[in-house]
Design an enzyme around this catalytic site. Structure first.
Site, PDB file in Angstrom:
ATOM      1  N   LYS A   1       0.858  -1.193   0.000  1.00 57.45           N
ATOM      2  CA  LYS A   1       0.000   0.000   0.000  1.00 57.45           C
ATOM      3  C   LYS A   1       0.888   1.234   0.000  1.00 57.45           C
ATOM      4  CE  LYS A   1      -4.140   0.336   0.547  1.00 57.45           C
ATOM      5  NZ  LYS A   1      -5.089   0.333  -0.596  1.00 57.45           N
TER       6      LYS A   1
ATOM      7  N   HIS B   1     -10.428  -7.683  -3.417  1.00 55.23           N
ATOM      8  CA  HIS B   1     -10.134  -6.510  -2.588  1.00 55.23           C
ATOM      9  C   HIS B   1     -10.426  -6.838  -1.121  1.00 55.23           C
ATOM     10  CE1 HIS B   1     -11.863  -2.852  -0.568  1.00 55.23           C
ATOM     11  NE2 HIS B   1     -10.716  -2.363  -0.984  1.00 55.23           N
TER      12      HIS B   1
END
Ligand code: MG
Length: 402
Positions: free
Chosen positions: A177, A306
């Site tokens: 991320k 996700h």
């Protein structure tokens, strides 16, 4: 069987270390647990996000009570049209889909308990016993919001997290991320990951925080690395399509530019996406997401999954779904390893050899630990809701300077 009650409880669970992403800070995660009670005394469990506006989402879910009372939990198509028909969703927003997803999980849990079969059997049967998960890593902010450490410190810590997830827990791909430090620094972090774990592919996700020109530059700078994919580097399908034309060597994945059924046709027509990251909370439940797998087959998309910071009920739902999918092209993302605890009986799910076992009990196969539910409800009210009310989030476009 009839539904006689709907109970929604907000819960917050602290994280082992506070995390940063492109728009803000995660001190803990908040989720809404939904219970549907049947006239036979069964309790079906569901769960959905409380982000970004927990109060609003709680109200939407509780407002569904009048739609579900007296209904048979097998009547899912009817419930979908009462709660989240496509027109209402266009008019009033995806919170309706989020609410319906939690209710659908709970109905499937009730169905499974009623007939004594696991939810994966209601989705077409089990293709695998264990679901591989990625090593999902964030930069940490141990001192709290607004106090992002120097990049060198954050880089060293994120590599430690990778080591734990790869060498101890057995994960076989890194989900990084990004979107927190300047892109050239994050490119260096990717290189460090590849040097230290040369056999483990990296997926890079800056949450749409880069300008198109930045994304093109990063894609070319990392061309020798062979990213598993670049996830939502830029905002919107048009920019994604341009990036794909300018950097055809990097597969593009999306759960932001493409996050609902309405986005599938434009994604295909614009050739903007290679990997669709499905999420049953956003696509309208487990059955709708199973159908999405068929659309991915038809249009030639890879399918990944996700993660929206699931707790044990949603994670169980995701595991049943993933167990029933014909193919998992990319190990699903999960934030689960960051949670300090869970609200299900028997404690958190465990990672073994980079995978989580699919529960086999009737329904979703998980039960609530009532003591923990009460404890973490209080934690949510005291800490997470306060932060949600005064978010540290930055607007999406502030980082376009990169
Ligand atoms: Mg994403």
């Amino acid at each position: 069987m009839k539904i006689v009650d709907l109970i929604a409880t907000s819960v917050g669970i602290p994280l082992a270390i506070p995390l940063v992403h492109a728009w803000g800070f995660h001190p803990g995660f908040g989720r809404l647990i939904v219970e549907l009670v049947s006239d036979e005394g069964l309790v079906g469990l569901g769960e959905c996000t409380l982000t970004p506006n927990g109060q609003q989402i709680e109200e939407v879910v509780r407002s569904c009570k009048s739609f579900v009372i007296g209904e048979d939990p097998f009547d899912l198509e009817k419930l979908r049209w009462k709660i989240a028909n496509p027109f209402y969703v266009r008019m009033f927003g995806p919170n309706l889909i989020n609410a319906f997803a939690a209710i659908e999980f709970a109905c499937l849990d009730l169905q499974g308990q009623a007939i004594g079969r696991p939810v994966y059997d209601l989705l077409g049967g089990k293709m695998r016993d264990r679901v591989p998960v990625s090593a999902y890593v964030f930069y940490a902010a141990p001192k709290g919001p607004g106090q992002i450490p120097p990049w060198e410190e954050a880089d060293a810590r994120i590599l430690e997290q990778c080591a734990e997830l790869i060498e101890v827990k057995g994960c076989r791909s890194i989900k990084f991320k990004a979107g927190v430090y300047p892109p050239e620094k994050e490119v260096e972090t990717v290189r460090h990951m590849r040097e230290r774990f040369p056999d483990v592919p990296v997926r890079l996700d800056p949450n749409s925080s880069w300008a198109l020109t930045t994304a093109v530059r990063v894609a070319h700078e990392l061309s020798d690395v062979g990213l598993e994919y670049l996830e939502d580097p830029v905002w919107g399908l048009s920019a994604m399509a341009k990036l794909k034309r300018m950097s055809p060597h990097v597969p593009l994945a999306s759960n932001m530019a493409c996050f609902s059924y309405d986005d599938i046709a434009p994604s295909a027509f614009l050739d903007a996406v290679d990997v669709i990251l499905a999420d049953p909370h956003w696509y309208g439940g487990l059955r709708a997401t199973k159908e999405l797998a068929r659309l991915c087959e038809t249009f030639g998309f890879d399918m990944g999954m996700h993660s929206g910071t699931e707790f044990g009920v949603s994670l169980a739902a995701v595991l049943h779904l993933a167990a029933s999918l014909p193919a998992i092209h990319h190990a699903p993302d999960v934030h689960y390893h960051y949670l300090e605890d869970d609200i299900i009986e028997g404690g958190p799910f465990r990672y073994v050899d980079g995978a989580i076992s699919v529960p086999n009990g009737p329904g979703l196969g998980v039960k609530l630990d009532r003591q923990k539910l009460a404890y973490y409800h209080e934690f949510y009210e005291k800490y997470i809701a306060a932060i949600a009310a005064a978010p540290s989030m930055e607007p999406i476009y502030t980082k376009a300077r990169w």
